[in-house]
Scaffold this active site. Structure first.
Site, PDB file in Angstrom:
ATOM      1  N   HIS A 162      -5.503   7.037   7.164  1.00 39.90           N
ATOM      2  CA  HIS A 162      -4.812   5.726   6.433  1.00 39.90           C
ATOM      3  C   HIS A 162      -3.489   5.913   6.632  1.00 39.90           C
ATOM      4  O   HIS A 162      -2.877   7.113   7.020  1.00 39.90           O
ATOM      5  CB  HIS A 162      -5.170   6.418   5.006  1.00 39.90           C
ATOM      6  CG  HIS A 162      -6.624   6.031   4.629  1.00 39.90           C
ATOM      7  ND1 HIS A 162      -7.085   5.899   3.324  1.00 39.90           N
ATOM      8  CD2 HIS A 162      -7.867   6.541   5.336  1.00 39.90           C
ATOM      9  CE1 HIS A 162      -8.141   5.560   3.243  1.00 39.90           C
ATOM     10  NE2 HIS A 162      -8.807   6.189   4.451  1.00 39.90           N
ATOM     11  N   ASP A 170      -2.775  -0.084   6.502  1.00 40.23           N
ATOM     12  CA  ASP A 170      -3.626  -0.550   5.486  1.00 40.23           C
ATOM     13  C   ASP A 170      -3.015  -2.119   4.903  1.00 40.23           C
ATOM     14  O   ASP A 170      -4.102  -2.976   4.471  1.00 40.23           O
ATOM     15  CB  ASP A 170      -3.909   0.452   4.355  1.00 40.23           C
ATOM     16  CG  ASP A 170      -4.615   1.673   4.960  1.00 40.23           C
ATOM     17  OD1 ASP A 170      -4.932   1.752   6.232  1.00 40.23           O
ATOM     18  OD2 ASP A 170      -4.799   2.659   4.203  1.00 40.23           O
ATOM     19  N   ASP A 183       0.839  -1.181   0.073  1.00 39.23           N
ATOM     20  CA  ASP A 183      -0.061   0.110   0.029  1.00 39.23           C
ATOM     21  C   ASP A 183       0.971   1.160   0.037  1.00 39.23           C
ATOM     22  O   ASP A 183       1.998   1.352   0.505  1.00 39.23           O
ATOM     23  CB  ASP A 183      -0.926  -0.179   1.053  1.00 39.23           C
ATOM     24  CG  ASP A 183      -1.957   0.935   1.210  1.00 39.23           C
ATOM     25  OD1 ASP A 183      -2.917   1.243   0.240  1.00 39.23           O
ATOM     26  OD2 ASP A 183      -2.057   2.119   1.844  1.00 39.23           O
ATOM     27  N   GLU A 226       0.772   5.715   0.573  1.00 39.90           N
ATOM     28  CA  GLU A 226       0.065   7.087   0.584  1.00 39.90           C
ATOM     29  C   GLU A 226       0.814   7.985  -0.295  1.00 39.90           C
ATOM     30  O   GLU A 226       1.941   8.032  -0.587  1.00 39.90           O
ATOM     31  CB  GLU A 226      -0.014   7.493   2.090  1.00 39.90           C
ATOM     32  CG  GLU A 226      -0.741   6.389   3.023  1.00 39.90           C
ATOM     33  CD  GLU A 226      -2.051   6.346   2.755  1.00 39.90           C
ATOM     34  OE1 GLU A 226      -2.643   7.176   2.212  1.00 39.90           O
ATOM     35  OE2 GLU A 226      -2.778   5.437   3.183  1.00 39.90           O
ATOM     36  N   HIS A 239      -4.266  11.110   5.152  1.00 40.23           N
ATOM     37  CA  HIS A 239      -3.208  10.499   5.809  1.00 40.23           C
ATOM     38  C   HIS A 239      -2.492  11.187   7.041  1.00 40.23           C
ATOM     39  O   HIS A 239      -1.721  10.470   7.591  1.00 40.23           O
ATOM     40  CB  HIS A 239      -2.211  10.133   4.705  1.00 40.23           C
ATOM     41  CG  HIS A 239      -1.687  11.345   3.977  1.00 40.23           C
ATOM     42  ND1 HIS A 239      -1.148  12.383   4.209  1.00 40.23           N
ATOM     43  CD2 HIS A 239      -1.689  11.542   2.440  1.00 40.23           C
ATOM     44  CE1 HIS A 239      -0.659  13.132   3.385  1.00 40.23           C
ATOM     45  NE2 HIS A 239      -1.220  12.972   2.371  1.00 40.23           N
ATOM     46  N   ASP A 273      -6.994  17.751   0.716  1.00 41.03           N
ATOM     47  CA  ASP A 273      -7.823  16.682   0.768  1.00 41.03           C
ATOM     48  C   ASP A 273      -7.105  15.333   1.257  1.00 41.03           C
ATOM     49  O   ASP A 273      -7.480  14.517   2.033  1.00 41.03           O
ATOM     50  CB  ASP A 273      -8.636  16.295  -0.528  1.00 41.03           C
ATOM     51  CG  ASP A 273      -9.715  17.377  -0.768  1.00 41.03           C
ATOM     52  OD1 ASP A 273     -10.075  18.257   0.324  1.00 41.03           O
ATOM     53  OD2 ASP A 273     -10.178  17.382  -2.147  1.00 41.03           O
TER      54      ASP A 273
END
Length: 241
Positions: free
Chosen positions: A152, A157, A7, A9, A57, A52
């Protein structure tokens, strides 16, 4: 089989417009056993995150300012994932960002370095058509505890995705099975002691008068709906005195 739950970010949603990776999480599983050999990297993207994205995160420009740049961790990353199957939720997003970073360094594409990519979002859509299949939705549906996911995070994750994947495929009990499908610690040659079932007296529960009447009414309704004797009439056992 070696699998890496993967994963990222990012600073935003558009790799082709300059958004960059800021965090990478990798969780290793070998033959369906989580090994604890994980990789977690923060990366200085050399730019700010969109508002956003920052709300998602929480990784600020100040926090990331002293972290290594992607060029400084690329060999570590590619060495870790080399030859493994990557398991990613919504794989095109993460692969697109990694490939954009690799392109800047003229290092090819991610699929040059791994055995393959499995997308759990596509798996979930096949299993649960028409339903929400985000990672949070799958955690709720498959009873994976995601209470720590207030923001997140790539490693968290990836860990959640590993639990989700186990349940999507064979379930948690698969972690207790060896590669031949035998239960852990089981002995296929072990002798099972015979049990004399004649020692047991099994109770017979007979229907009450009310239950018999209700059953008869149900059969009558079925007869009426079928326009004749229903199939149950042909197999109904004779009453026992």
């Amino acid at each position: 089989m070696r699998q890496i739950f993967f994963d990222t970010e990012t600073t935003g949603l558009e790799a082709d417009k300059g958004d960059r990776i800021i965090e990478i999480g990798c969780v290793e599983m070998v033959n369906r056993q989580l090994t604890g050999n994980n990789l977690h990297l923060y990366i200085n993207p050399e730019r700010a995150s969109h508002e956003d994205a920052l709300r998602v995160h929480g990784l600020t420009e100040a926090f990331l300012s002293d972290k290594p740049k992607f060029a400084e961790i690329v060999d570590q990353l590619l060495g870790f994932v080399a030859g493994a199957e990557l398991v990613i939720h919504n794989a095109p997003f993460d692969i697109g960002f990694i490939n954009a970073e690799l392109k800047r360094l003229r290092r090819g594409v991610l699929t040059d370095h791994v055995a393959g990519v499995r997308d759990t979002l596509l798996m979930a859509r096949d299993l649960f058509p028409g339903k929400a299949n985000s990672l949070d939705a799958l955690c709720r549906r498959l009873e994976v505890d995601n209470s720590k996911r207030t923001l997140h995070g790539a490693l968290l994750d990836a860990e959640l995705l590993a639990d989700v994947y186990i349940r999507l495929t064979r379930g948690q009990d698969a972690l207790l099975m060896d590669e031949h499908g035998d239960s852990a610690g089981g002995d296929m040659d072990a002798k099972v002691e015979a049990v004399d079932l004649s020692r047991f007296v099994l109770p017979v529960l007979r229907a009450s008068e009310a239950e018999i009447a209700a059953h008869a009414q149900l059969l009558a309704d079925l007869d009426k709906a079928a326009g004749g004797a229903c199939q149950w009439r042909k197999i109904e056992p004779q009453a026992v005195a």
